[in-house]
Structure formats: structure tokens, C-alpha cells
Design a protein around this motif. Structure first.
Motif, mmCIF file in Angstrom:
data_model
loop_
_atom_site.group_PDB
_atom_site.id
_atom_site.type_symbol
_atom_site.label_atom_id
_atom_site.label_comp_id
_atom_site.label_asym_id
_atom_site.label_seq_id
_atom_site.Cartn_x
_atom_site.Cartn_y
_atom_site.Cartn_z
ATOM 1 N N GLN A 35 1.171 1.785 -3.661
ATOM 2 C CA GLN A 35 -0.057 2.355 -4.200
ATOM 3 C C GLN A 35 -0.153 3.848 -3.884
ATOM 4 N N TYR B 40 0.815 -1.210 0.000
ATOM 5 C CA TYR B 40 0.000 0.000 0.000
ATOM 6 C C TYR B 40 0.852 1.264 0.000
ATOM 7 N N TRP C 177 0.915 -1.479 -8.767
ATOM 8 C CA TRP C 177 1.327 -1.494 -7.362
ATOM 9 C C TRP C 177 1.240 -2.884 -6.733
ATOM 10 N N GLY D 120 -3.133 3.665 -8.461
ATOM 11 C CA GLY D 120 -3.699 2.352 -8.747
ATOM 12 C C GLY D 120 -3.730 1.990 -10.207
#
Length: 442
Positions: free
Chosen positions: A263, A260, A367, A268
Motif C-alpha cells: 500500500q 501495508y 494492494w 490504495g
């Protein structure tokens, strides 16, 4: 002289059986997840649109099927009575592929474009306006149908190429498990890091370094990442005698944190690396670009160099000794901490290189790209034999070919699940893997 640390021995064969059972369970869960419908596909209310017309000599063709693939997943649409179609997509400034299914055209009709080898497939970009149109020129003509054997040869070559890339990552994963006992679920994010670093170094909006400089630098940064993870996280946990289950849980948490973080920084969507859209060249039934050829040769060169290091160098032999028996290796004077540190550096470098090649193979950087192949890496390691570097390579080649060739019989969305089903079957009959034995190889 520092005395070796005491090592608590596990019953012979217990860890491989438990690990194999865990992998079989995870593989079964992934098969169910892949087979079930998910929310990854584009929704009807998405703000952007791709539309078009399918006409024959000015007359609309109804009932022609098209597939739109890109961010948000694949969508299928059928032309209406006016020959028109449209789909909603979630992202703008993104690339999509529109493919017309020629089997749904009337008899004797084909997509005609003398300047295009694949006239029924068009790549488009949804620009800043959020709208794009795609039209197909239809006429009388002969459809180019690729024979089953030509498709089999093409997919086998793609599978070998994919297997070699998978092998680069799986070898590092296997070495880490063999020397430390850690099932590193963050290894997929180490793969993603290599592609992210390359995008930052060679991207037009960032440093824009030449490719021949940016890729080696990205591999070096990936090796540094492996070293940092060992120094900051894994070595302190080893010194505290943390159990293998707790280490596995830590690796899962690290995986989520890194994923994350990627990301957050890159978003995304899908980012293309330079030259990802290189034109294909035909070599008989095999079609590949110069990027595919370079990827194939780089993978073979690195794997051969790694095999020579593992079998000929002092550090390589020490690594194999630790994989076989850590307590005996420490008692014989091998500096286990130093060897493990080198293993983490190598694992990071190999994973980073695999991520770069995988971003060109897809093509595109996302990602979560490492997480998509994480279980395939575990499958390759388990299939070849736990803790064996050469076994991981053999397992990767088998998994790579199975993934690509299975697409001839099952939908493309399920091809990863097919390889994991094979893993479950093999674990039932040979849980130690192909090269798994008392005297490990590699």
C-alpha cells in the motif's frame, strides 16, 4: 553422514482436525464480516463526483436506479424529478462503471445505442478535474434479456477459469503445509507480489517492458521472493524447532507487514495492467476476451506441467514422500532442507503467476487483492484434503465454480461468503477433505 533430526510425532488425525476447526472458525467470522455493512463504501463527503441525466426524448425520467462501482465500493442512486443523479466518490484519475437498471424503466422502454452491445453500462474515468458526467439515451426498443441457462453457462466457465487461477496459488500453499506444517497466512501477499511486480515491469510509467518479457520476469521474481522468505525467516525458525502455532503467528505478522508495504508503494487505488480492457468475443453463450483465453490455457499448461513434475521427477517424488512422513523421508536419505527450499521457490512462482492472472480477471491490481482470496485458498486446500496438491486443485475448482454460480441467487458482494458457508458444512461432515486419507494423493 548426518543423522536425521528427531521429529516429535503428533497423534494421528489431531492436526487436520485442529486445522479444520480453525478454518471453520475463520470462515464463519469472514461470513459475518462480509454480510455486515463495512466502512469500505464511498462516503457522502467524498471530494469527487459522478453525475448525469436520464431522459426520454428530452423528458426527464424519475425513479430510475443506477449502480456506480469502483474505488470505494458500489453505490446505488435514483434519479430525481428532473431525471438527474449524482454520487460522491473518493478518488480521481480512477475508473468507475455506471450501470442503469433497465427493470426500473417504464414499460416498453430500453437503453438504445446501436454501436454498443451493453448500452446500459458505461465505463468512465474521473479525471484531474474530479468531475465526470454520464448520460443515457433512452428510447422505445426491445430489451436484451439473457436467459438463466446462458447465465449459468457463462458463470460456470468463469468459475472454472477462476478456480484454475485459485488452484495455482492453493497448490503452493498446500505443498508448504504438507512439507513444513506451516499455515502460511502471508501466501496472499505472495499472490499480490506477482501482480505488483508485473505492474512495475510492464507499466507505462515504469520500465514498460513487453508483456511477453515482463510476465515471465515477474514470475521469476516471485520465485526469488519465496526463496528469500525461506532463507531469511522460515529455515532459521525450523532449525530452532519453533512450534506450528508460533509459525502461524509469524506468518500473520509477515502478511500484515507485506500488505501495508504494498500500500505504501502503490497506494490504495486500483491499477490496470496493459490490455486489461480487451474487447469480449462471443462463443455461443460464453463471452471472453483473448486475455481470458490466454489465462485459461496458461493455467492448464502450468498445472499439467506441475502434475508431471510431482509424479515423475525425483524431486517431485521426494516432495510427496516428505508430505506423507517427514521423519521417514529423512531416514531414507532425502535432503529435507533442499526439498523444502524447492517447495518455497515453486510456491512463490505459482502464487506470483496466480496474482498476475487474478489481476486480469478482476480486472485491476490492488494492494490487498491477495488478502481478499486468502481464505478461499485455505478453503480449497481444506476441501481437497490437507497437504495434498491434487486435492488443493480439485478444491479450487469446486470453490471457483461455487463463487461464480452462487451470484445467480445471492448478491455479488456475498458470493465469497457463500463458498465459505459450503466449506463449513463440508468440514462438519468430512473434516479430512475430499482426498484426505491415510495414504495421501499428491
Amino acid at each position: 553422514m548426518r543423522s536425521p533430526s528427531p521429529v516429535i510425532a503428533s497423534p494421528p488425525g489431531r492436526i487436520p482436525r485442529l486445522f479444520g476447526l480453525l478454518l471453520a472458525t475463520l470462515a464463519a467470522v469472514l461470513v459475518l464480516l462480509v454480510a455486515a455493512p463495512t466502512g469500505a463504501h464511498a462516503a457522502e463527503g467524498d471530494p469527487y463526483r459522478i453525475s448525469g441525466n436520464v431522459q426520454l426524448d428530452g423528458e426527464p425520467l424519475e425513479g430510475v436506479e443506477l449502480t456506480i462501482d469502483g474505488p470505494g465500493g458500489k453505490q446505488k442512486v435514483t434519479t430525481d424529478e428532473n431525471g438527474q443523479w449524482k454520487v460522491s466518490v473518493p478518488e480521481k484519475n480512477a475508473d468507475y462503471t455506471v450501470t442503469l437498471d433497465e427493470d426500473t424503466l417504464p414499460e416498453g422502454i430500453a437503453v438504445v445505442d446501436p454501436e454498443d452491445d451493453s448500452p446500459n453500462e458505461k465505463d468512465v474515468t474521473v479525471g484531474a478535474g474530479g468531475r465526470v458526467s454520464v448520460n443515457f439515451f433512452i428510447g422505445e426498443g426491445e430489451r436484451n434479456v439473457t436467459s438463466f441457462w446462458d447465465q449459468l453457462i457463462q458463470r460456470t466457465f468463469q468459475g472454472i477459469n477462476f478456480g484454475l487461477m485459485l488452484g495455482l496459488a492453493a497448490v503452493g500453499l498446500s505443498l508448504v503445509f504438507g512439507t513444513t506444517g506451516i499455515s502460511n497466512f502471508a501466501h496472499g501477499e505472495m499472490v499480490t507480489f506477482g501482480a505488483v511486480a508485473t505492474s512495475f515491469l510492464v507499466g507505462a510509467s515504469t520500465l514498460a517492458l513487453p508483456l511477453w518479457i515482463g510476465i515471465p520476469l515477474a514470475v521469476v521474481l516471485s520465485a526469488v521472493l519465496g526463496l528469500v522468505l525461506d532463507v531469511v525467516i522460515w529455515r532459521p525458525l525450523r532449525r530452532r524447532r519453533v512450534g506450528t502455532v508460533q509459525l502461524m503467528i509469524v506468518s500473520i505478522g509477515l502478511s500484515l507487514a507485506m500488505r501495508y508495504t504494498f500500500q505504501f508503494f502503490i497506494g490504495g487505488g486500483t491499477t490496470q495492467l496493459p490490455y486489461a480492457a480487451a474487447p469480449k468475443m462471443s462463443f455461443g453463450p460464453i463471452q471472453m476476451s483473448w486475455i481470458d483465453i490466454a489465462s485459461f490455457l496458461i493455467s492448464i499448461f502450468v498445472i499439467v506441467a506441475f502434475a508431471l513434475w510431482l509424479t515423475r521427477s525425483h524431486l517431485g517424488k521426494a516432495t510427496r514422500a516428505i508430505s506423507d512422513n517427514p521423519s521417514l523421508a529423512a531416514a531414507s536419505g532425502i535432503d529435507v532442507d533442499q526439498v523444502v527450499r524447492v517447495v518455497w521457490v515453486l510456491a512463490g512462482a505459482l502464487a506470483g503467476l496466480a496474482g498476475i492472472l487474478y489481476a486480469y480477471y478482476l480486472p485491476g491490481l490492488k494492494w490487498d487483492m491477495g488478502a481478499q482470496v486468502l481464505l478461499l485458498m485455505f478453503a480449497a486446500v481444506t476441501l481437497g484434503g490437507l497437504g495434498t496438491a491434487f486435492g488443493a486443485l480439485i478444491g479450487s475448482l469446486i470453490v471457483g465454480v461455487l463463487v461464480e454460480v452462487s451470484g445467480l441467487w445471492i448478491p455479488e458482494d456475498l458470493k465469497y461468503a457463500g463458498a465459505l458457508v459450503v466449506l463449513i458444512v463440508i468440514l462438519l461432515f468430512r473434516p479430512q477433505g475430499i482426498l484426505g486419507r491415510r495414504e495421501r494423493i499428491g
